[in-house]
Design a protein around this motif. Structure first.
Motif, PDB file in Angstrom:
ATOM      1  N   TRP A  54      10.821  33.294  35.324  1.00  0.00           N
ATOM      2  CA  TRP A  54      10.761  34.664  35.824  1.00  0.00           C
ATOM      3  C   TRP A  54       9.463  35.351  35.378  1.00  0.00           C
ATOM      4  N   ASP A  55       9.134  35.214  34.114  1.00  0.00           N
ATOM      5  CA  ASP A  55       7.902  35.827  33.592  1.00  0.00           C
ATOM      6  C   ASP A  55       6.665  35.279  34.288  1.00  0.00           C
ATOM      7  N   LEU A  56       6.646  33.974  34.548  1.00  0.00           N
ATOM      8  CA  LEU A  56       5.499  33.354  35.212  1.00  0.00           C
ATOM      9  C   LEU A  56       5.336  33.855  36.645  1.00  0.00           C
ATOM     10  N   MET A  57       6.416  34.355  37.237  1.00  0.00           N
ATOM     11  CA  MET A  57       6.359  34.839  38.616  1.00  0.00           C
ATOM     12  C   MET A  57       6.096  36.337  38.711  1.00  0.00           C
ATOM     13  N   ALA A  58       5.656  36.959  37.619  1.00  0.00           N
ATOM     14  CA  ALA A  58       5.327  38.381  37.662  1.00  0.00           C
ATOM     15  C   ALA A  58       4.227  38.643  38.692  1.00  0.00           C
ATOM     16  N   GLU A  59       3.312  37.702  38.809  1.00  0.00           N
ATOM     17  CA  GLU A  59       2.274  37.722  39.837  1.00  0.00           C
ATOM     18  C   GLU A  59       2.475  36.476  40.695  1.00  0.00           C
ATOM     19  N   SER A  60       1.889  36.476  41.853  1.00  0.00           N
ATOM     20  CA  SER A  60       1.993  35.329  42.753  1.00  0.00           C
ATOM     21  C   SER A  60       1.515  34.047  42.055  1.00  0.00           C
ATOM     22  N   ILE A  61       2.328  32.989  42.153  1.00  0.00           N
ATOM     23  CA  ILE A  61       2.015  31.699  41.535  1.00  0.00           C
ATOM     24  C   ILE A  61       2.551  30.587  42.427  1.00  0.00           C
ATOM     25  N   THR A  62       1.802  29.480  42.528  1.00  0.00           N
ATOM     26  CA  THR A  62       2.321  28.364  43.320  1.00  0.00           C
ATOM     27  C   THR A  62       3.435  27.682  42.532  1.00  0.00           C
ATOM     28  N   ILE A  63       4.313  27.041  43.249  1.00  0.00           N
ATOM     29  CA  ILE A  63       5.402  26.315  42.602  1.00  0.00           C
ATOM     30  C   ILE A  63       4.832  25.179  41.762  1.00  0.00           C
ATOM     31  N   ASN A  64       3.767  24.561  42.230  1.00  0.00           N
ATOM     32  CA  ASN A  64       3.115  23.509  41.444  1.00  0.00           C
ATOM     33  C   ASN A  64       2.612  24.061  40.106  1.00  0.00           C
ATOM     34  N   GLN A  65       2.014  25.258  40.112  1.00  0.00           N
ATOM     35  CA  GLN A  65       1.553  25.873  38.865  1.00  0.00           C
ATOM     36  C   GLN A  65       2.732  26.159  37.927  1.00  0.00           C
ATOM     37  N   LEU A  66       3.855  26.577  38.500  1.00  0.00           N
ATOM     38  CA  LEU A  66       5.065  26.801  37.692  1.00  0.00           C
ATOM     39  C   LEU A  66       5.474  25.511  36.993  1.00  0.00           C
ATOM     40  N   VAL A  67       5.535  24.426  37.770  1.00  0.00           N
ATOM     41  CA  VAL A  67       5.951  23.132  37.224  1.00  0.00           C
ATOM     42  C   VAL A  67       5.004  22.695  36.114  1.00  0.00           C
ATOM     43  N   ILE A  68       3.707  22.784  36.350  1.00  0.00           N
ATOM     44  CA  ILE A  68       2.723  22.385  35.332  1.00  0.00           C
ATOM     45  C   ILE A  68       2.887  23.215  34.068  1.00  0.00           C
ATOM     46  N   SER A  69       3.081  24.523  34.214  1.00  0.00           N
ATOM     47  CA  SER A  69       3.282  25.394  33.046  1.00  0.00           C
ATOM     48  C   SER A  69       4.518  24.982  32.253  1.00  0.00           C
ATOM     49  N   LEU A  70       5.596  24.679  32.956  1.00  0.00           N
ATOM     50  CA  LEU A  70       6.842  24.303  32.278  1.00  0.00           C
ATOM     51  C   LEU A  70       6.726  22.951  31.582  1.00  0.00           C
ATOM     52  N   ILE A  71       6.014  22.010  32.208  1.00  0.00           N
ATOM     53  CA  ILE A  71       5.801  20.700  31.581  1.00  0.00           C
ATOM     54  C   ILE A  71       5.024  20.864  30.278  1.00  0.00           C
ATOM     55  N   ASN A  72       4.097  21.818  30.254  1.00  0.00           N
ATOM     56  CA  ASN A  72       3.317  22.076  29.036  1.00  0.00           C
ATOM     57  C   ASN A  72       4.140  22.755  27.946  1.00  0.00           C
ATOM     58  N   ILE A  73       5.211  23.447  28.330  1.00  0.00           N
ATOM     59  CA  ILE A  73       6.061  24.148  27.361  1.00  0.00           C
ATOM     60  C   ILE A  73       7.203  23.261  26.876  1.00  0.00           C
ATOM     61  N   TYR A  74       7.842  22.547  27.802  1.00  0.00           N
ATOM     62  CA  TYR A  74       9.045  21.777  27.500  1.00  0.00           C
ATOM     63  C   TYR A  74       8.781  20.272  27.621  1.00  0.00           C
ATOM     64  N   ASP A  75       9.561  19.503  26.915  1.00  0.00           N
ATOM     65  CA  ASP A  75       9.484  18.042  26.982  1.00  0.00           C
ATOM     66  C   ASP A  75      10.342  17.579  28.160  1.00  0.00           C
ATOM     67  N   VAL A  76       9.722  17.539  29.350  1.00  0.00           N
ATOM     68  CA  VAL A  76      10.459  17.201  30.562  1.00  0.00           C
ATOM     69  C   VAL A  76       9.539  16.403  31.489  1.00  0.00           C
ATOM     70  N   GLU A  77      10.129  15.451  32.189  1.00  0.00           N
ATOM     71  CA  GLU A  77       9.389  14.654  33.161  1.00  0.00           C
ATOM     72  C   GLU A  77       9.099  15.506  34.401  1.00  0.00           C
ATOM     73  N   LYS A  78       7.986  15.222  35.062  1.00  0.00           N
ATOM     74  CA  LYS A  78       7.560  16.021  36.211  1.00  0.00           C
ATOM     75  C   LYS A  78       8.608  16.042  37.320  1.00  0.00           C
ATOM     76  N   ALA A  79       9.147  14.890  37.683  1.00  0.00           N
ATOM     77  CA  ALA A  79      10.125  14.823  38.776  1.00  0.00           C
ATOM     78  C   ALA A  79      11.370  15.651  38.461  1.00  0.00           C
ATOM     79  N   GLU A  80      11.858  15.556  37.226  1.00  0.00           N
ATOM     80  CA  GLU A  80      13.036  16.334  36.815  1.00  0.00           C
ATOM     81  C   GLU A  80      12.714  17.823  36.835  1.00  0.00           C
ATOM     82  N   CYS A  81      11.541  18.180  36.345  1.00  0.00           N
ATOM     83  CA  CYS A  81      11.125  19.579  36.323  1.00  0.00           C
ATOM     84  C   CYS A  81      11.051  20.133  37.744  1.00  0.00           C
TER      85      CYS A  81
END
Length: 96
Positions: free
Chosen positions: A49-76
């Protein structure tokens, strides 16, 4: 690459403004002024939700989350698409 029915990694999303959002401990909660519904996004959903305060691509969301959490790209990707589809259905986010 995962693609949902209505979303793709290249699409941009952002929050719909006008909702009441607050932190409760480590979780993000929100009241939709339009519908009167209450939502608890939890920790991960709150970060999205915080990452979507401004327009963001879904790919950018996924990359940000992968950098924060220990998760595989496909699962994310799968989890992000599922969460965003729910937010779209509830009219809490919009496609840009």
């Amino acid at each position: 690459m995962i693609k949902s029915k209505s979303l793709s990694l290249q699409q941009s999303v952002r929050q719909v403004k006008g909702n009441i959002v607050s932190n409760m401990g480590e979780e993000k909660v929100m009241l939709s002024v339009e519908s009167g519904k209450y939502y608890n996004f939890g920790d991960v959903g709150g970060n999205i939700w915080d990452l979507m305060a401004e327009s963001i691509t879904i790919n950018q969301l996924v990359i940000s989350l992968i950098n924060i959490y220990d998760v595989e790209k496909a699962e994310c990707e799968q989890q992000v698409f599922s969460f965003l589809e729910q937010l779209l259905e509830e009219k809490l986010i919009e496609l840009v």
